[in-house]
Design a protein around this motif. Sequence first.
Motif, PDB file in Angstrom:
ATOM      1  N   TRP A 185       0.834  -1.201   0.000  1.00  0.00           N
ATOM      2  CA  TRP A 185       0.000   0.000   0.000  1.00  0.00           C
ATOM      3  C   TRP A 185       0.874   1.259   0.000  1.00  0.00           C
ATOM      4  O   TRP A 185       0.589   2.225  -0.700  1.00  0.00           O
ATOM      5  CB  TRP A 185      -0.901  -0.010   1.238  1.00  0.00           C
ATOM      6  CG  TRP A 185      -1.768   1.199   1.334  1.00  0.00           C
ATOM      7  CD1 TRP A 185      -2.967   1.414   0.734  1.00  0.00           C
ATOM      8  CD2 TRP A 185      -1.471   2.390   2.083  1.00  0.00           C
ATOM      9  NE1 TRP A 185      -3.457   2.660   1.060  1.00  0.00           N
ATOM     10  CE2 TRP A 185      -2.559   3.286   1.881  1.00  0.00           C
ATOM     11  CE3 TRP A 185      -0.427   2.785   2.891  1.00  0.00           C
ATOM     12  CZ2 TRP A 185      -2.608   4.539   2.459  1.00  0.00           C
ATOM     13  CZ3 TRP A 185      -0.459   4.048   3.477  1.00  0.00           C
ATOM     14  CH2 TRP A 185      -1.542   4.897   3.257  1.00  0.00           C
ATOM     15  N   GLN A 215       2.407   1.876  -3.635  1.00  0.00           N
ATOM     16  CA  GLN A 215       1.505   2.502  -4.608  1.00  0.00           C
ATOM     17  C   GLN A 215       1.136   3.935  -4.218  1.00  0.00           C
ATOM     18  O   GLN A 215       0.875   4.768  -5.077  1.00  0.00           O
ATOM     19  CB  GLN A 215       0.245   1.658  -4.792  1.00  0.00           C
ATOM     20  CG  GLN A 215      -0.630   1.486  -3.555  1.00  0.00           C
ATOM     21  CD  GLN A 215      -1.610   2.611  -3.350  1.00  0.00           C
ATOM     22  OE1 GLN A 215      -2.098   3.205  -4.308  1.00  0.00           O
ATOM     23  NE2 GLN A 215      -1.919   2.909  -2.081  1.00  0.00           N
ATOM     24  N   PHE A 225       0.322  -1.988  -6.655  1.00  0.00           N
ATOM     25  CA  PHE A 225       0.139  -2.715  -5.390  1.00  0.00           C
ATOM     26  C   PHE A 225       0.422  -4.201  -5.580  1.00  0.00           C
ATOM     27  O   PHE A 225       1.133  -4.824  -4.774  1.00  0.00           O
ATOM     28  CB  PHE A 225      -1.287  -2.496  -4.895  1.00  0.00           C
ATOM     29  CG  PHE A 225      -1.657  -3.281  -3.676  1.00  0.00           C
ATOM     30  CD1 PHE A 225      -1.384  -2.808  -2.410  1.00  0.00           C
ATOM     31  CD2 PHE A 225      -2.293  -4.515  -3.800  1.00  0.00           C
ATOM     32  CE1 PHE A 225      -1.729  -3.543  -1.285  1.00  0.00           C
ATOM     33  CE2 PHE A 225      -2.644  -5.252  -2.686  1.00  0.00           C
ATOM     34  CZ  PHE A 225      -2.360  -4.772  -1.420  1.00  0.00           C
TER      35      PHE A 225
END
Length: 716
Positions: free
Chosen positions: A128, A131, A148
Amino acid sequence: MVRLLFALCALTAVFATATPATAETAGPAPTQAAHLADRLRENPVHVTDQLPRAVPRSTAPDFARLARKTGVPTYVLVLPSPSVQDGKALLGAVHDRLGRDGLYVLLDDRSVTDAVAYGVHAPADDAWTVQLYELPYDAGVLASFERFVEAVAEGPEKAAARARAARERYEDDEPAPMYVSETDRRNQSFLTGMLLTGVPLLILLTAAYAGRRRRRYAGRSTGLTEPGRHSGHPSGLTEPGKNSGHPSGLTEPGKNSGHPSGLTEPGRNSGRSARRMRLAVVSAAAAAAAAVAVALTATAVFDQTASSPAKPPTPAEMSARVERVAAGLRQDPVYADPESPRVLDTRQQDRLHDRIRAFGRSEGGGPVYVSLVPQPSESEAAGDAELFAAAVHAKLRADGVYVVADPGDGTIDVFNHGLRLDANHLFLDLPESVSLGDRRADEADDHLFGERLDALMTFLDKTPRTDRPNDGFAPAPAPSPAEETALPPLFATDFWPGLGVGAFAALLLSAVLAGVTSLLLRWRKPTPRPAHTLSLTSPTEPSPSYLRRTAQAEISALTREFGASGDTGEGTRAWDCLDAATLLLDGDLDRARRSGTDPATLLAVIVLARAGRAALAGDDNTLCCGVNPLHGPGVRLSHVRVSDAPHDRRLLPVCAWCRDAAIADPLGTPDRLLKLPAPSGGGRVPYYDATDGPLTAVPRGIPRLIDKVRETAGVH
């Protein structure tokens, strides 16, 4: 028995009031989570129908394809951000109801918002972070999920290192946007227009200024009149004996020609015209090439056609949510979006149903349809509650009051479709505590919708009735998704103003460059060197083409320097040299560069022109090197060998170089003599034997050469 019945009633009342309170604390998340768990049970990827402009449901196969690359069971939920209050809590509740381990990922219309791994080894948090930091805000939800998945597939160690590096790199900054906005496109169009006119026009203006500067400098240096001006002769020269009294065709200094020598340069007009034409053609071609290059480069660089990576939705995707809500309202006048948190408990719903039925039975009343549905900007109505209500009314085909309550931001909007209610009262007098809520409503998770909708029904009961149905105002249609993200053409919008600004900028810049150039030229104006200090070339056996080029250059230089000197006295040595050289060329200075001119004549012109330039520079020496007249002035008279015969010597003026060479190598002097083609056309002979013309007088000095030229021409 009475006491027992009273106790049972009291206990029932307690349970009746306690149960809704329990539902309020535990109901919203399980209801939403249960619905989403059912969707994931059918398909591990659920894409909401509420974001067709950013994430059409047709992208579900793309999410599924990427999810398979994680290497673990992956469940994907794409929901509007207003529908999620706590992402991780929602994913946990969905996992509990689905009962399957795996990687649970929650996304909104832009990026991955939350991810949790249950029972599998996957670096959800690091992926997470990757990204979030590595992609710009406009990359799009699909690109965000792809990045991700890449991080998850790399494994925990690499994902952690990548997340740490991304956080350090973009902690205080973020990557550059991937897409341009409409404002950016307008700037691109403006810049393209500026360059498209500015660059070619600047080339043309610069070329014109350079040509004008060159012509001005040439005119100032030579002082020549243009052909045919002040002379009445097409060549620019007066005919021999006309208006001058001089057989050479020369006017007296300053008469009828504007030139101190009385000369015009015949034939130069055609050459200048040709040069001007070439300059115009070349500059026009360069300007056209620059315009084409600017257009092609701008098209290649500014090649984006959309401001978003979103795929255009289909008509079915644009109407899916409206159809779902309309179908729900056919079953129940209060429709709560199952993808959103629950904001009305059972008691509040029952109360609202009772009020709706009572309003329908009242005089001038009618149906009331309540939609508890979020209104994100990426929905089919682009976040416009009035437009959404109109679409639901058109699909439901039932008149009534349409209430749109947004569980995301807590707003309530009311729209009348076909009931006899005062439109102004509905629009202007609806209390803000009902439409927008107050501080208590903002702090509550359910936005106090139960109380506010009850107050809304009271407001509707008190709304004045009219004699005829009132549909209110027809809302403007929502923008087309394709048109909303499409960028205007590059050669449009601000491109046209850019053309005008580019032309003005080219004019301004060319004026600045011209001014700076003039200042630099004045500051660094070179000081002319005397002719006798010029570096002279001296081939021993010059070719006819070399003699033509040199003669043309020397006679032009003498003419130019004579005009610049301001010498107007006839009889000066510079004037006599110029006069004699002109006589040799029959008054046609361009004859010096034409093929067929006698090499001896060309050599005499060179000697006279250089002697004239030396006189203008203040050199009183009248001798010219007799070994090779191309060497320049002589410094002394010396007996030098002129052939291999021991006693074949001649008394010749020699330059310093020939003097030193004769002392060092007396036998080599014959090889250093200037040799011209023989008159018979075979071999070469010393210059003074090549002709019986004026050239034979060179060893006796410049004055004798001038007299010899005039005698040959019959001028006294």
